[in-house]
Write a protein that holds these residues in place. Sequence first.
Motif, mmCIF file in Angstrom:
data_model
loop_
_atom_site.group_PDB
_atom_site.id
_atom_site.type_symbol
_atom_site.label_atom_id
_atom_site.label_comp_id
_atom_site.label_asym_id
_atom_site.label_seq_id
_atom_site.Cartn_x
_atom_site.Cartn_y
_atom_site.Cartn_z
ATOM 1 N N VAL A 35 0.959 -1.313 -0.150
ATOM 2 C CA VAL A 35 0.019 -0.131 0.037
ATOM 3 C C VAL A 35 0.893 1.326 0.082
ATOM 4 O O VAL A 35 0.489 2.142 -0.515
ATOM 5 N N SER A 62 2.147 1.784 -3.471
ATOM 6 C CA SER A 62 1.030 2.559 -4.288
ATOM 7 C C SER A 62 0.701 4.004 -4.081
ATOM 8 O O SER A 62 0.615 4.694 -4.841
ATOM 9 N N ASP A 113 -10.406 -3.233 -5.281
ATOM 10 C CA ASP A 113 -9.538 -1.861 -5.059
ATOM 11 C C ASP A 113 -10.238 -0.756 -4.192
ATOM 12 O O ASP A 113 -9.301 -0.351 -3.438
ATOM 13 N N LYS A 126 -6.989 -2.313 -1.022
ATOM 14 C CA LYS A 126 -6.266 -1.016 -1.039
ATOM 15 C C LYS A 126 -6.486 0.190 -0.811
ATOM 16 O O LYS A 126 -5.675 0.968 -0.079
ATOM 17 N N TYR A 127 -7.683 0.478 -0.975
ATOM 18 C CA TYR A 127 -8.194 1.890 -0.297
ATOM 19 C C TYR A 127 -9.661 1.689 0.035
ATOM 20 O O TYR A 127 -10.254 0.814 -0.551
ATOM 21 N N ASN A 142 -4.352 4.785 3.668
ATOM 22 C CA ASN A 142 -5.151 4.160 2.440
ATOM 23 C C ASN A 142 -6.887 4.130 3.180
ATOM 24 O O ASN A 142 -7.570 3.653 2.279
#
Length: 273
Positions: free
Chosen positions: A93, A96, A225, A243-244, A259
Amino acid sequence: MADSSKEELLQLIKRFSAYITVKISHLFPTSFHNLDSRSVVAIAGLAVAVVFTWKLLRLPGGPHQRPKKRQPPTTSSSLVSTQSNSALIPSGVCSSSEDLRAQNVVDEFFQPVNPTLGHIVRQKLSEGRKVTCRLLGVILKESTPEELQKQATVRSSVLEVLLEITKFCDLYLMERVLDDESEQKALAALENAGVFTSGGLVKDKVLFCSTENGRSSFVRQLEPDWHIDTNPEIVSQLARFIKYQLRISPIRPERTAANVFSSPSLEHFFGRD
């Protein structure tokens, strides 16, 4: 500490150059591929200089006024990992988030003067392709399973954003219900609102469970996602795996992880309230 900052800046510049190279290749697909590596680097460097000069000119007072030191602003579309919360999320993360820091600067420079809702949705969701979202308190006016037993009402203000998301993302809606009648009320409300007519969302992608942990299990199995929810415990549990996340809350909660974002409503997150 200084070495760490230098390394972070170096990585950001590398990611920025790589991303802006892709942007330029999209704008000039034919001629760009004929360039050698030195020309590519030169163009990327020039673009970096242009972007940061443009940023400087936007500062109050123009380039002649030296701005005071301040922390970079945190927007709902930027993911900047801080030292205080870096331990809360996995290294993937963090990586990203670093990619997004470079990507968002470039996107802001290249975005249209009047971006469409579709452009905003893609940018806000960071080009995510799968989204999971609870119904109560986000899509529906009702906020508890008990209220859903009586009626189900789709919030009209969220429809435009919801339908736009289905154009770009694989969207799954989910909710905890107390009985089968509640399921039917929710599905009927969505159908009457025209949610299933756009072709992006079907009834099979509206999932129901009997517990909050069941909804959390749905999300982990689907591996989206983005996950959108109102329950702070669910959001906290999923922060390490998704992820988010976007937490919908009328009161801006304290940021628990880099995130995890917050917004008073789904449409507000996309600037459509």
